[in-house]
Scaffold this active site. Structure first.
Site, PDB file in Angstrom:
ATOM      1  N   PRO A   1       0.827  -1.224   0.000  1.00 34.62           N
ATOM      2  CA  PRO A   1       0.000   0.000   0.000  1.00 34.62           C
ATOM      3  C   PRO A   1       0.857   1.269   0.000  1.00 34.62           C
ATOM      4  CG  PRO A   1      -0.640  -1.498   1.785  1.00 34.62           C
ATOM      5  CD  PRO A   1       0.638  -2.005   1.226  1.00 34.62           C
TER       6      PRO A   1
ATOM      7  N   GLU B   1       1.836  -7.188   8.781  1.00 32.65           N
ATOM      8  CA  GLU B   1       1.757  -5.724   8.801  1.00 32.65           C
ATOM      9  C   GLU B   1       2.687  -5.111   7.767  1.00 32.65           C
ATOM     10  OE1 GLU B   1      -0.719  -4.318  10.501  1.00 32.65           O
ATOM     11  OE2 GLU B   1      -1.124  -6.444  10.808  1.00 32.65           O
TER      12      GLU B   1
ATOM     13  N   ARG C   1      -1.662  -8.983 -20.905  1.00 32.36           N
ATOM     14  CA  ARG C   1      -2.508  -8.718 -22.077  1.00 32.36           C
ATOM     15  C   ARG C   1      -1.918  -7.668 -23.010  1.00 32.36           C
ATOM     16  NH1 ARG C   1      -5.739  -4.428 -21.598  1.00 32.36           N
ATOM     17  NH2 ARG C   1      -7.422  -5.196 -22.906  1.00 32.36           N
TER      18      ARG C   1
END
Ligand code: 4G3
Length: 230
Positions: free
Chosen positions: A91, A118, A155
């Site tokens: 994150p 964590e 892709r």
């Protein structure tokens, strides 16, 4: 392209990669994906991969040595390949977008590290080329982000998706959102297919689609217009 994934949950990757486009690319030999169980690189009898954080606090921290050993092993097996790009999904990373997907689609070898708990011991970051986040939210692990990244990148590799067109004309390829699409029937619950699309006039269709893509972008994601070269 070779893709190595270091994870505590290698089985999570089985079904997503056994389906659709990723599977087709693997079968064609365009990509080779290998998962590696981080626990196999632990150094102790109990195969420990995490520990308590220095300074205290809730949650556990991934130890640096198993990750380092996994990277070393993968790199040593990959001597032939010029460069490996090591990516850490977290994150705290830079937000992943179509531009980054296009950039990564040019690489020969990706090593993806999926964290859990964590966080990971900060000293391992020195061995990562990039820290990437798929969005501003926290998940239980980096596995789903790794799958998202692989799908978006694979892709875009030449030969993976049938027509070049369907990738080039994609939403986001041009930096705009997509235009609306229609298929049969011509009238659905009194709603008609826009006249321009039935005209057979390619220039008229192209202009209609461009206008609708601009309208969509302006209404739903005005911020994208600032980034787009017109
Ligand atoms: C490292 C990535 C890994 C640190 C990973 C949590 C969301 C994303 C993890 C940490 C993740 C993302 C595992 N959650 N937005 N969880 O790409 O705090």
């Amino acid at each position: 392209m070779k893709i190595d994934i270091i994870t505590l949950f290698p089985d999570m990757f089985d079904s997503p990669f056994a389906e659709s486009i990723v599977r087709r690319a693997s079968k064609k030999g365009i990509i080779q994906i290998n998962t590696h169980n981080l626990r196999d690189f632990a150094t102790d009898k109990r195969r420990t991969v995490d520990d308590k954080p220095y300074g205290g606090g809730a949650g556990m921290v991934l130890k640096p040595e198993p990750v380092y050993r996994a990277i070393r092993k993968i790199k040593s097996k990959n001597k032939g390949t010029e460069k490996s790009k090591i990516l850490f999904l977290s994150p705290q990373g830079k937000l992943f977008d179509q531009k980054k997907a296009k950039e990564l689609a040019k690489e020969k070898h990706l090593i993806l590290i999926c964290g859990h708990y964590e966080d990971i011991d900060a000293r391992i970051m020195k061995f990562m080329d990039e820290e990437i986040s798929i969005g501003d939210y926290v998940l239980t692990g980096g596995e789903l982000p790794a799958m998202v990244l692989v799908d978006a990148v694979v892709r875009l590799i030449p030969g993976v998706v049938k027509e070049k067109e369907s990738v080039i004309q994609d939403s986001f390829y041009s930096g705009l959102l997509d235009y609306p699409h229609y298929t049969r029937p011509r009238v659905f619950r009194k709603m008609k297919v826009p006249e321009a699309l039935l005209s057979g006039n390619h220039e008229k269709i192209r202009l209609w689609r461009l206008k609708e893509a601009l309208r969509n972008t302006y209404n739903k994601r005005p911020g994208l217009l600032k980034k787009t070269k017109m």
